[in-house]
Design a protein around this motif. Sequence first.
Motif, PDB file in Angstrom:
ATOM      1  N   ILE A   1      36.070  27.914  40.115  1.00 22.70           N
ATOM      2  CA  ILE A   1      34.860  28.398  39.219  1.00 22.70           C
ATOM      3  C   ILE A   1      35.533  29.151  38.036  1.00 22.70           C
ATOM      4  O   ILE A   1      35.310  28.760  37.103  1.00 22.70           O
ATOM      5  CB  ILE A   1      33.890  29.393  40.245  1.00 22.70           C
ATOM      6  N   ALA A   2      36.093  29.797  38.716  1.00 25.36           N
ATOM      7  CA  ALA A   2      37.273  30.093  37.671  1.00 25.36           C
ATOM      8  C   ALA A   2      37.663  29.614  36.391  1.00 25.36           C
ATOM      9  O   ALA A   2      37.115  30.137  35.386  1.00 25.36           O
ATOM     10  CB  ALA A   2      38.629  31.463  38.122  1.00 25.36           C
ATOM     11  N   HIS A   3      37.923  29.081  36.661  1.00 27.42           N
ATOM     12  CA  HIS A   3      38.414  27.173  35.360  1.00 27.42           C
ATOM     13  C   HIS A   3      37.692  27.040  34.373  1.00 27.42           C
ATOM     14  O   HIS A   3      37.249  26.746  33.973  1.00 27.42           O
ATOM     15  CB  HIS A   3      39.432  26.255  36.213  1.00 27.42           C
ATOM     16  N   ILE A   4      36.162  26.974  35.431  1.00 25.33           N
ATOM     17  CA  ILE A   4      34.685  26.652  35.335  1.00 25.33           C
ATOM     18  C   ILE A   4      34.274  27.817  33.773  1.00 25.33           C
ATOM     19  O   ILE A   4      33.336  27.143  32.492  1.00 25.33           O
ATOM     20  CB  ILE A   4      33.355  25.964  35.643  1.00 25.33           C
ATOM     21  N   PHE A   5      34.311  28.660  34.434  1.00 26.88           N
ATOM     22  CA  PHE A   5      33.821  29.768  33.528  1.00 26.88           C
ATOM     23  C   PHE A   5      35.538  29.894  32.022  1.00 26.88           C
ATOM     24  O   PHE A   5      34.567  29.792  31.408  1.00 26.88           O
ATOM     25  CB  PHE A   5      33.988  30.786  34.146  1.00 26.88           C
ATOM     26  N   VAL A   6      36.186  29.713  31.954  1.00 30.41           N
ATOM     27  CA  VAL A   6      36.796  29.688  30.982  1.00 30.41           C
ATOM     28  C   VAL A   6      36.802  28.483  29.922  1.00 30.41           C
ATOM     29  O   VAL A   6      36.524  28.516  29.085  1.00 30.41           O
ATOM     30  CB  VAL A   6      38.649  29.863  31.357  1.00 30.41           C
ATOM     31  N   PHE A   7      36.321  27.679  30.560  1.00 25.91           N
ATOM     32  CA  PHE A   7      36.217  26.216  30.331  1.00 25.91           C
ATOM     33  C   PHE A   7      34.734  25.967  28.833  1.00 25.91           C
ATOM     34  O   PHE A   7      35.394  25.674  28.193  1.00 25.91           O
ATOM     35  CB  PHE A   7      36.080  24.938  31.379  1.00 25.91           C
ATOM     36  N   ILE A   8      34.242  26.369  30.027  1.00 26.00           N
ATOM     37  CA  ILE A   8      33.261  27.247  28.993  1.00 26.00           C
ATOM     38  C   ILE A   8      33.619  28.356  27.329  1.00 26.00           C
ATOM     39  O   ILE A   8      32.700  28.339  26.640  1.00 26.00           O
ATOM     40  CB  ILE A   8      31.794  27.653  29.774  1.00 26.00           C
ATOM     41  N   ALA A   9      34.042  29.103  27.879  1.00 23.28           N
ATOM     42  CA  ALA A   9      34.458  30.499  27.012  1.00 23.28           C
ATOM     43  C   ALA A   9      35.177  29.555  25.796  1.00 23.28           C
ATOM     44  O   ALA A   9      35.107  29.553  24.885  1.00 23.28           O
ATOM     45  CB  ALA A   9      35.215  31.160  27.676  1.00 23.28           C
TER      46      ALA A   9
ATOM     47  N   ILE B   1      30.177  36.204  23.257  1.00 19.42           N
ATOM     48  CA  ILE B   1      29.734  35.578  24.622  1.00 19.42           C
ATOM     49  C   ILE B   1      30.804  34.702  25.546  1.00 19.42           C
ATOM     50  O   ILE B   1      30.666  35.438  26.468  1.00 19.42           O
ATOM     51  CB  ILE B   1      28.889  34.447  23.964  1.00 19.42           C
ATOM     52  N   SER B   2      31.939  34.507  24.663  1.00 16.81           N
ATOM     53  CA  SER B   2      32.865  33.654  25.208  1.00 16.81           C
ATOM     54  C   SER B   2      33.696  34.865  25.861  1.00 16.81           C
ATOM     55  O   SER B   2      34.177  35.094  27.106  1.00 16.81           O
ATOM     56  CB  SER B   2      34.211  32.892  24.311  1.00 16.81           C
ATOM     57  N   GLN B   3      33.831  36.180  25.728  1.00 12.64           N
ATOM     58  CA  GLN B   3      34.221  37.519  26.146  1.00 12.64           C
ATOM     59  C   GLN B   3      33.816  37.703  28.011  1.00 12.64           C
ATOM     60  O   GLN B   3      34.168  37.647  28.225  1.00 12.64           O
ATOM     61  CB  GLN B   3      34.182  38.760  25.123  1.00 12.64           C
ATOM     62  N   ILE B   4      32.340  37.639  27.996  1.00 14.14           N
ATOM     63  CA  ILE B   4      31.946  37.536  29.055  1.00 14.14           C
ATOM     64  C   ILE B   4      32.321  36.522  29.743  1.00 14.14           C
ATOM     65  O   ILE B   4      32.874  36.682  30.935  1.00 14.14           O
ATOM     66  CB  ILE B   4      30.549  37.542  29.142  1.00 14.14           C
ATOM     67  N   MET B   5      32.526  35.186  29.410  1.00 12.49           N
ATOM     68  CA  MET B   5      33.146  33.985  30.088  1.00 12.49           C
ATOM     69  C   MET B   5      34.712  34.428  30.604  1.00 12.49           C
ATOM     70  O   MET B   5      34.982  34.087  31.961  1.00 12.49           O
ATOM     71  CB  MET B   5      33.153  32.631  29.487  1.00 12.49           C
ATOM     72  N   PHE B   6      35.595  34.687  30.118  1.00 11.39           N
ATOM     73  CA  PHE B   6      36.816  35.326  30.733  1.00 11.39           C
ATOM     74  C   PHE B   6      37.171  36.258  31.164  1.00 11.39           C
ATOM     75  O   PHE B   6      37.462  36.225  32.422  1.00 11.39           O
ATOM     76  CB  PHE B   6      37.752  35.541  28.886  1.00 11.39           C
ATOM     77  N   GLY B   7      36.432  37.210  30.915  1.00  9.29           N
ATOM     78  CA  GLY B   7      36.121  38.644  31.909  1.00  9.29           C
ATOM     79  C   GLY B   7      35.387  38.242  33.357  1.00  9.29           C
ATOM     80  O   GLY B   7      36.195  38.583  34.445  1.00  9.29           O
ATOM     81  N   ILE B   8      34.557  37.199  33.516  1.00  7.04           N
ATOM     82  CA  ILE B   8      34.468  36.513  35.192  1.00  7.04           C
ATOM     83  C   ILE B   8      35.684  36.039  34.943  1.00  7.04           C
ATOM     84  O   ILE B   8      35.652  35.507  36.782  1.00  7.04           O
ATOM     85  CB  ILE B   8      32.996  35.402  34.881  1.00  7.04           C
ATOM     86  N   HIS B   9      36.211  34.870  35.155  1.00  7.05           N
ATOM     87  CA  HIS B   9      37.115  34.029  34.992  1.00  7.05           C
ATOM     88  C   HIS B   9      38.535  35.281  35.307  1.00  7.05           C
ATOM     89  O   HIS B   9      39.060  34.678  36.730  1.00  7.05           O
ATOM     90  CB  HIS B   9      37.638  32.903  33.412  1.00  7.05           C
ATOM     91  N   TYR B  10      39.123  35.933  34.796  1.00  2.00           N
ATOM     92  CA  TYR B  10      39.864  36.359  35.046  1.00  2.00           C
ATOM     93  C   TYR B  10      39.597  37.931  36.353  1.00  2.00           C
ATOM     94  O   TYR B  10      40.136  37.819  36.792  1.00  2.00           O
ATOM     95  CB  TYR B  10      40.522  38.072  33.484  1.00  2.00           C
ATOM     96  N   ILE B  11      38.466  38.189  36.583  1.00  2.00           N
ATOM     97  CA  ILE B  11      38.022  38.536  37.644  1.00  2.00           C
ATOM     98  C   ILE B  11      38.428  37.622  39.076  1.00  2.00           C
ATOM     99  O   ILE B  11      38.638  38.606  40.199  1.00  2.00           O
ATOM    100  CB  ILE B  11      36.244  39.020  37.442  1.00  2.00           C
ATOM    101  N   LEU B  12      37.837  35.916  38.779  1.00  2.00           N
ATOM    102  CA  LEU B  12      37.988  35.857  39.920  1.00  2.00           C
ATOM    103  C   LEU B  12      39.580  35.608  40.138  1.00  2.00           C
ATOM    104  O   LEU B  12      40.405  34.905  40.785  1.00  2.00           O
ATOM    105  CB  LEU B  12      37.322  34.749  39.560  1.00  2.00           C
ATOM    106  N   LEU B  13      40.869  35.287  39.070  1.00  2.00           N
ATOM    107  CA  LEU B  13      41.957  35.365  39.333  1.00  2.00           C
ATOM    108  C   LEU B  13      42.687  36.243  39.865  1.00  2.00           C
ATOM    109  O   LEU B  13      43.519  36.324  40.052  1.00  2.00           O
ATOM    110  CB  LEU B  13      42.515  34.724  37.674  1.00  2.00           C
ATOM    111  N   GLY B  14      41.947  37.546  39.686  1.00  2.00           N
ATOM    112  CA  GLY B  14      42.968  38.895  40.062  1.00  2.00           C
ATOM    113  C   GLY B  14      43.572  39.641  38.933  1.00  2.00           C
ATOM    114  O   GLY B  14      44.414  40.205  38.741  1.00  2.00           O
ATOM    115  N   ALA B  15      42.974  39.050  38.274  1.00  2.00           N
ATOM    116  CA  ALA B  15      44.417  39.744  36.704  1.00  2.00           C
ATOM    117  C   ALA B  15      43.226  40.477  35.741  1.00  2.00           C
ATOM    118  O   ALA B  15      42.073  40.515  35.307  1.00  2.00           O
ATOM    119  CB  ALA B  15      44.025  38.412  35.777  1.00  2.00           C
ATOM    120  N   LEU B  16      44.172  42.218  36.265  1.00  2.00           N
ATOM    121  CA  LEU B  16      43.193  42.914  36.378  1.00  2.00           C
ATOM    122  C   LEU B  16      43.030  43.673  34.651  1.00  2.00           C
ATOM    123  O   LEU B  16      42.084  43.663  34.187  1.00  2.00           O
ATOM    124  CB  LEU B  16      43.949  44.477  36.598  1.00  2.00           C
ATOM    125  N   SER B  17      43.737  43.591  33.806  1.00  4.23           N
ATOM    126  CA  SER B  17      44.050  43.962  32.159  1.00  4.23           C
ATOM    127  C   SER B  17      42.680  42.880  31.833  1.00  4.23           C
ATOM    128  O   SER B  17      41.991  43.636  30.472  1.00  4.23           O
ATOM    129  CB  SER B  17      45.019  43.736  31.920  1.00  4.23           C
TER     130      SER B  17
END
Length: 184
Positions: free
Chosen positions: A11-19, A42-58
């Motif tokens: 799911i994280a990879h799907i969000f980053v691909f859309i971004a 708009i892409s920042q929202i997708m990146f945010g979800i992507h990094y949440i799912l990967l556990g990348a805090l900053s």
Amino acid sequence: MIFSIAPKTIIAHIFVFIAYLIMYYFTFFNVKRKLILILNSISQIMFGIHYILLGALSGTIVSFIGMIMFIIFSFKDKNKFFKSIFIPLFFVLIYSGVGLYSYFKTHIIIEILPIICNYIAIYSFFRNKEIEIKTYNIPISILWITYNIFFSAWVGLVCQIILLIFDIIFIFKYFFIVSSLSYK
């Protein structure tokens, strides 16, 4: 099973691909600064979800702050306060706080890279020239490539490399066309 990927990672990879699809649009085509900023928010929202799912805090925090920053920057020409130096300084302070928080929470120095990326982004996106935005994307891309390697964000890594190539091609085309027209 030799190789498995957690559903959360897929799911994280799907969000980053859309971004990145959104970012490819404004990188590949010559679009105005305001559209670059809106699409980037708009892409920042997708990146945010992507990094949440990967556990990348900053990466998560700067993506959501970046969304707000890009929206505010898109109204720079409509509002005197948004034109002031206080807006970029505000975001520098916010990102500095995020960087310190992320580093002290995780003790992973790589968490500072998104902060550096956003310092560069603040400078480039606050300016009014599309070519400068795309030029400053080169060091930003290199830093995000490093961050994506560390967090095993493989789709993000490949997409960021493609974005970097698009930016380089666009810049070479821009300067080749501009320089060839100036000699005529």
